[in-house]
Design a protein around this motif. Structure first.
Motif, PDB file in Angstrom:
ATOM      1  N   SER A   2       0.848  -1.017   0.095  1.00 43.98           N
ATOM      2  CA  SER A   2      -0.133  -0.080  -0.034  1.00 43.98           C
ATOM      3  C   SER A   2       0.788   1.069  -0.134  1.00 43.98           C
ATOM      4  O   SER A   2       2.053   1.243   0.550  1.00 43.98           O
ATOM      5  N   GLU A   3       0.316   2.176  -0.355  1.00 45.89           N
ATOM      6  CA  GLU A   3       1.085   3.724  -0.596  1.00 45.89           C
ATOM      7  C   GLU A   3      -0.044   4.674   0.041  1.00 45.89           C
ATOM      8  O   GLU A   3      -1.216   4.517  -0.317  1.00 45.89           O
ATOM      9  N   ARG A   4       0.418   5.834   0.740  1.00 50.00           N
ATOM     10  CA  ARG A   4      -0.350   6.652   1.238  1.00 50.00           C
ATOM     11  C   ARG A   4       0.225   7.892   0.874  1.00 50.00           C
ATOM     12  O   ARG A   4       1.474   8.421   0.861  1.00 50.00           O
ATOM     13  N   LEU A   5      -0.450   8.827   0.173  1.00 51.77           N
ATOM     14  CA  LEU A   5      -0.219   9.961  -0.365  1.00 51.77           C
ATOM     15  C   LEU A   5      -0.973  11.343   0.605  1.00 51.77           C
ATOM     16  O   LEU A   5      -2.342  11.146   0.733  1.00 51.77           O
ATOM     17  N   ARG A 169      -2.038   9.664 -11.638  1.00 57.97           N
ATOM     18  CA  ARG A 169      -1.612   8.521 -11.541  1.00 57.97           C
ATOM     19  C   ARG A 169      -3.069   7.793 -12.609  1.00 57.97           C
ATOM     20  O   ARG A 169      -4.031   7.854 -12.212  1.00 57.97           O
ATOM     21  N   LEU A 192      -3.577   2.107  -2.762  1.00 59.21           N
ATOM     22  CA  LEU A 192      -3.170   3.739  -2.714  1.00 59.21           C
ATOM     23  C   LEU A 192      -4.424   4.344  -2.023  1.00 59.21           C
ATOM     24  O   LEU A 192      -5.384   4.373  -2.174  1.00 59.21           O
TER      25      LEU A 192
END
Length: 370
Positions: A2-5, A169, A192
């Motif tokens: 997972s990625e967090r922005l 994205r 994400l």
């Protein structure tokens, strides 16, 4: 993994309006993350007719269309590409005296909104366009309208926004979005998560589903335009052309190909699929030949469709959500949002940065569907 922005503004949808908003916001210094389930500009922004017109719009749209018009002249400055825009003029044809009366009434109303249209009688229309068929009895001309290549414009705005620092994205489908009291959280496939102070819903045909996540009424129907293009022909159609009633429209590009459309294709939003229908294309071809007999025998080399969102009153939703003032909607352009896209991006940026916009958008409030 997972990625967090974390960002100032998250944008769901990578059409022309969404990418134009991303570009404008970056120019004002805000951070932006834009998510699109496919490729930017490949949805409704890329499958339409390519008309850059003000003529024939709802009067409520004319202030926004007027704002958009000079932006098309400035495309090379804005995005580094011209998008094949040309101010060819837009002609709307009348095929009966009743049609001509409709054009006259519209021209009178449009003049009150600052749009100058030239009415052309039966003799003058033959002199100006000798290739028109005998069923045409008159026309209305907006000389400053034009046409562009929808396959180029949306991606050009996306590239410009990315160069300006927007995090874009593609192939990133949004699965949910919510408001946690202070910020929005947008969750996309692959894990994400994007946290943002502002959220813009420009998701096209899917925007109604996004609006539902926040309790906003949005009766968006699915619209699938039925489009086709011919082999290259000797150039002679110098204007972008529509008809009173809107059942067929045509333009010719410099390469000689004749782009035309009319009627609806097949579309299914749940399957994320659309396709043109042969009977619809054939009906449009017959009407086109009636209007321009010289096109008889031209070979159609490609047809296509796509998915757009259509509102019951055929004008878009633009502005804040009902329950979350930092949620902005811009969708439901009902098949005629291409010309408006660059200006919609600027308006969304103004609403976020300045708290208001200089363009009248009252008619587009989502509250009208409560």
């Amino acid at each position: 993994m997972s990625e967090r922005l974390t960002t100032d503004v998250a944008i769901i949808g990578g059409g022309t309006a969404g990418c134009a908003a991303a570009l404008a916001l970056r120019k004002r210094g805000l951070s932006v993350v834009l998510l699109d389930k496919g490729f930017c500009g490949a949805g409704a922004s890329g499958v339409n007719f390519g008309g850059v017109r003000r003529q024939g719009r709802s009067f409520a749209e004319l202030p926004l269309a007027a704002r958009a018009r000079p932006l098309w002249d400035r495309l090379p400055e804005l995005v580094g590409e011209d998008g094949e825009f040309k101010a060819t003029g837009h002609v709307k044809l009348a095929r009966s005296e009743a049609d001509m009366a409709t054009l006259e009434t519209y021209a009178q109303g449009a003049a009150e909104h600052g749009l100058d249209l030239k009415l052309i009688g039966p003799n003058a229309v033959r002199d100006a366009y000798p290739w028109l068929g005998p069923k045409v009895v008159g026309a209305s001309l907006c000389a400053d309208d034009g046409q562009a290549n929808p396959r180029l414009v949306g991606p050009a705005f996306a590239r410009a926004a990315r160069r300006a620092g927007a995090d874009i994205r593609e192939l990133t489908r949004v699965e949910s979005a919510s408001f946690g009291g202070e910020t929005f959280e947008t969750v996309a496939a692959g894990g994400l998560r994007v946290e943002s102070r502002w959220l813009i819903n420009v998701a096209g045909a899917w925007a109604g589903k996004v609006a539902e996540w926040f309790g906003d009424p949005a009766p968006v129907a699915t619209l699938a335009p039925n489009m086709a293009v011919t082999e290259p022909l000797p150039f002679f159609i110098s204007r972008s052309i529509g008809v009173c009633g809107g059942d067929v429209y045509v333009r010719q590009v410099d390469r000689g190909n004749v782009v035309f459309g009319g009627g609806a294709g097949w579309g299914d939003i749940d399957l994320d699929r659309a396709r043109p229908l042969a009977p619809t294309t054939e009906t449009a071809m017959a009407k086109l030949i009636d209007m321009i007999p010289a096109l008889k025998g031209a070979m159609v080399i490609r047809s296509w469709s796509g998915l757009d969102g259509e509102m019951p009153d055929h004008i878009p939703v633009i502005g804040p959500g009902l329950h979350h003032p930092r949620l902005l909607h811009a969708f439901g352009f009902s098949g005629h949002g291409f010309q408006l896209g660059p200006a919609v991006g600027e308006v969304l940026c103004e609403l976020i940065v300045d708290g208001e916009t200089s363009t009248d958008i009252k008619a587009f409030a989502i509250a009208r569907f409560q």
